[in-house]
Scaffold this motif. Structure first.
Motif, PDB file in Angstrom:
ATOM      1  N   ALA A  30       0.739  -1.305  -0.035  1.00  2.99           N
ATOM      2  CA  ALA A  30      -0.108  -0.089  -0.055  1.00  2.99           C
ATOM      3  C   ALA A  30       0.737   1.250   0.022  1.00  2.99           C
ATOM      4  N   ILE A  31       1.883   1.264   0.830  1.00  4.18           N
ATOM      5  CA  ILE A  31       2.774   2.433   0.939  1.00  4.18           C
ATOM      6  C   ILE A  31       3.358   2.964  -0.611  1.00  4.18           C
ATOM      7  N   PHE A  32       3.930   1.769  -1.195  1.00  5.51           N
ATOM      8  CA  PHE A  32       4.454   1.709  -2.379  1.00  5.51           C
ATOM      9  C   PHE A  32       3.363   2.220  -3.617  1.00  5.51           C
ATOM     10  N   ALA A  33       2.282   1.777  -3.399  1.00  6.62           N
ATOM     11  CA  ALA A  33       1.386   2.205  -4.265  1.00  6.62           C
ATOM     12  C   ALA A  33       0.890   3.789  -4.279  1.00  6.62           C
ATOM     13  N   VAL A  34       0.872   4.168  -3.087  1.00  7.45           N
ATOM     14  CA  VAL A  34       0.436   5.517  -2.760  1.00  7.45           C
ATOM     15  C   VAL A  34       1.812   6.473  -2.919  1.00  7.45           C
ATOM     16  N   ALA A  35       2.877   5.956  -2.752  1.00  5.94           N
ATOM     17  CA  ALA A  35       3.893   6.704  -3.002  1.00  5.94           C
ATOM     18  C   ALA A  35       4.379   6.867  -4.614  1.00  5.94           C
ATOM     19  N   GLY A  36       3.865   5.690  -5.097  1.00  4.26           N
ATOM     20  CA  GLY A  36       3.970   5.904  -6.622  1.00  4.26           C
ATOM     21  C   GLY A  36       3.336   6.847  -7.316  1.00  4.26           C
ATOM     22  N   GLU A  37       2.009   6.881  -6.794  1.00  7.86           N
ATOM     23  CA  GLU A  37       0.973   7.896  -7.355  1.00  7.86           C
ATOM     24  C   GLU A  37       1.754   9.434  -7.147  1.00  7.86           C
ATOM     25  N   ASP A  38       2.227   9.488  -5.931  1.00 13.62           N
ATOM     26  CA  ASP A  38       2.714  11.080  -5.711  1.00 13.62           C
ATOM     27  C   ASP A  38       3.643  11.135  -6.441  1.00 13.62           C
ATOM     28  N   ALA A  39       4.813  10.254  -6.557  1.00  7.79           N
ATOM     29  CA  ALA A  39       6.103  10.491  -7.523  1.00  7.79           C
ATOM     30  C   ALA A  39       5.742  10.890  -8.606  1.00  7.79           C
ATOM     31  N   ALA A  40       4.852  10.206  -9.233  1.00  5.28           N
ATOM     32  CA  ALA A  40       4.394  10.456 -10.762  1.00  5.28           C
ATOM     33  C   ALA A  40       4.029  11.691 -11.131  1.00  5.28           C
ATOM     34  N   LEU A  41       3.558  12.657 -10.038  1.00  2.00           N
ATOM     35  CA  LEU A  41       2.881  13.729 -10.312  1.00  2.00           C
ATOM     36  C   LEU A  41       3.572  14.795 -10.881  1.00  2.00           C
ATOM     37  N   GLY A  42       4.989  14.735 -10.543  1.00  2.00           N
ATOM     38  CA  GLY A  42       5.704  16.018 -11.001  1.00  2.00           C
ATOM     39  C   GLY A  42       7.081  15.074 -11.979  1.00  2.00           C
ATOM     40  N   ALA A  43       6.793  14.125 -12.208  1.00  2.00           N
ATOM     41  CA  ALA A  43       7.909  13.258 -12.824  1.00  2.00           C
ATOM     42  C   ALA A  43       7.720  13.627 -14.237  1.00  2.00           C
ATOM     43  N   ALA A  44       9.151  13.938 -15.128  1.00  2.00           N
ATOM     44  CA  ALA A  44       9.090  14.060 -16.356  1.00  2.00           C
ATOM     45  C   ALA A  44       9.331  12.613 -17.021  1.00  2.00           C
ATOM     46  N   GLY A  45       9.924  11.700 -16.334  1.00  2.00           N
ATOM     47  CA  GLY A  45      10.178  10.346 -16.908  1.00  2.00           C
ATOM     48  C   GLY A  45      10.857   9.508 -15.686  1.00  2.00           C
ATOM     49  N   PRO A  46      11.410   8.616 -16.195  1.00  2.00           N
ATOM     50  CA  PRO A  46      11.689   7.542 -14.743  1.00  2.00           C
ATOM     51  C   PRO A  46      12.891   8.028 -14.073  1.00  2.00           C
ATOM     52  N   GLY A  47      13.740   8.762 -14.785  1.00  2.00           N
ATOM     53  CA  GLY A  47      14.649   9.379 -14.009  1.00  2.00           C
ATOM     54  C   GLY A  47      14.461  10.227 -12.727  1.00  2.00           C
TER      55      GLY A  47
ATOM     56  N   ASP B 117      -3.436   5.372   5.561  1.00  2.00           N
ATOM     57  CA  ASP B 117      -4.608   4.889   5.881  1.00  2.00           C
ATOM     58  C   ASP B 117      -5.723   5.661   4.878  1.00  2.00           C
ATOM     59  N   ALA B 118      -5.667   6.902   4.749  1.00  2.00           N
ATOM     60  CA  ALA B 118      -6.893   7.768   4.182  1.00  2.00           C
ATOM     61  C   ALA B 118      -6.624   7.327   2.578  1.00  2.00           C
ATOM     62  N   ARG B 119      -5.598   7.010   1.890  1.00  2.00           N
ATOM     63  CA  ARG B 119      -5.365   6.988   0.627  1.00  2.00           C
ATOM     64  C   ARG B 119      -5.227   5.579   0.048  1.00  2.00           C
ATOM     65  N   ALA B 120      -4.779   4.770   0.864  1.00  2.00           N
ATOM     66  CA  ALA B 120      -4.668   3.324   0.362  1.00  2.00           C
ATOM     67  C   ALA B 120      -5.837   2.627  -0.269  1.00  2.00           C
ATOM     68  N   ARG B 121      -5.866   2.139  -1.493  1.00  2.00           N
ATOM     69  CA  ARG B 121      -6.981   1.539  -2.237  1.00  2.00           C
ATOM     70  C   ARG B 121      -6.930  -0.030  -1.999  1.00  2.00           C
ATOM     71  N   VAL B 122      -7.175  -0.419  -0.739  1.00  2.00           N
ATOM     72  CA  VAL B 122      -7.368  -1.768  -0.790  1.00  2.00           C
ATOM     73  C   VAL B 122      -8.817  -2.528  -0.715  1.00  2.00           C
ATOM     74  N   SER B 123      -8.997  -3.707  -1.473  1.00  2.00           N
ATOM     75  CA  SER B 123     -10.312  -3.787  -1.418  1.00  2.00           C
ATOM     76  C   SER B 123     -10.001  -5.489  -1.545  1.00  2.00           C
ATOM     77  N   ILE B 124     -11.096  -6.063  -0.719  1.00  2.00           N
ATOM     78  CA  ILE B 124     -11.396  -7.644  -0.709  1.00  2.00           C
ATOM     79  C   ILE B 124     -11.398  -8.206  -2.076  1.00  2.00           C
ATOM     80  N   ALA B 125     -10.595  -9.280  -2.370  1.00  2.00           N
ATOM     81  CA  ALA B 125     -10.675  -9.896  -3.698  1.00  2.00           C
ATOM     82  C   ALA B 125     -11.747 -11.196  -3.568  1.00  2.00           C
TER      83      ALA B 125
END
Length: 267
Positions: free
Chosen positions: A223-240, A259-267
């Motif tokens: 979950a923290i990887f997923a949320v941090a990935g979303e945040d990092a992508a906001l200002g990124a011009a590319g992978p570097g 806790d507020a932003r994690a998108r976890v759902s039962i499968a």
């Protein structure tokens, strides 16, 4: 003692008492994996020599084993560390990188599975093949979607009595009975080498923090990887520019935001 019933609570507990995580990972991943753990609040140690890996695993709070750049000497260290972690009752995480690619890798992962990892994390192709199915994986790259691996993950979890995490566009975690999906991240993440390997180490950090809830710990790391990935992508011009922003995003997240932003759902 603070409750660790949510991903955010686990994150705060980890930062309050940083666990020492024994990371046997590959050459490509060592630097980014160590930085991911530090940014998240854990303490990494890259120790792989057979002469000390077993002893060190007994000291650390958790062990992670990644077979990315495998050699006979490293495999000896992996076996020694896994045996010591199991003997000491410490959680250990297996990342079976491209285990289907060669006979050496297939035997290595069979040996490690026999030592009963508590958590297994891999991409869809790796998990499908590990469960005995036919995957379309090529080298370290997955050619199978996560949803194609969900049944394989459930079977593998039941067979190994372990938590299994399949990571990709939408992550999947199961213990064979329960299962959840985690959404988030960025399309730039697969373009930054060794982020998946780093995630394996972070799973170990959360497992060390909440060994009484390894399922929840695995979900928290993803979950923290997923949320941090979303945040990092906001200002990124590319992978570097994404890569350094991702570390900053991990460090900036707190338990309440997670806790507020994690998108976890039962499968």
């Amino acid at each position: 003692m603070k409750s660790k019933t949510t991903s955010g609570a686990m994150l705060e507990a980890m930062r309050e008492k940083p666990p020492l995580v024994h990371c046997i990972t590959n050459y490509v991943a060592m630097n980014i994996a160590a930085n991911v753990l530090l940014a998240s609040g854990a303490s990494p140690a890259m120790v792989h020599a057979a002469e000390e890996a077993g002893e060190f695993a007994g000291i650390a709070s958790a062990l992670t084993v990644n077979i990315g750049t495998l050699s006979t000497q490293w495999l000896d260290g992996m076996r020694a560390a896994a045996k010591a972690a199991a003997s000491a009752g410490k959680p250990w995480v297996l990342d079976p990188v491209a285990h289907y690619a060669t006979a050496f890798r297939r035997q290595a992962v069979a040996d490690l599975l026999a030592l009963k990892p508590t958590i297994i994390r891999g991409n869809a192709s790796e998990i499908i093949a590990l469960a005995g199915g036919e995957s379309r994986g090529q080298g370290v790259d997955s050619r199978d979607p996560v949803e194609q691996a969900e049944d394989s993950a459930r079977r593998l979890a039941e067979r190994q009595q372990a938590i299994v995490a399949v990571t990709g566009a939408v992550d999947f975690v199961t213990d064979g009975a329960r299962a959840v999906r985690i959404k988030g991240g960025s399309v730039l993440m697969p373009q930054v080498t060794a982020l998946g390997c780093s995630l394996t180490c972070l799973v170990g950090a959360f497992a060390a923090t909440a060994p009484e809830d390894l399922f929840g710990a695995t979900v928290a790391a993803l979950a923290i990887f997923a949320v941090a990935g979303e945040d990092a992508a906001l200002g990124a011009a590319g992978p570097g520019s994404f890569a350094w922003r991702f570390l900053d995003a991990l460090a900036a997240l707190d338990g309440e935001a997670l806790d507020a932003r994690a998108r976890v759902s039962i499968a």
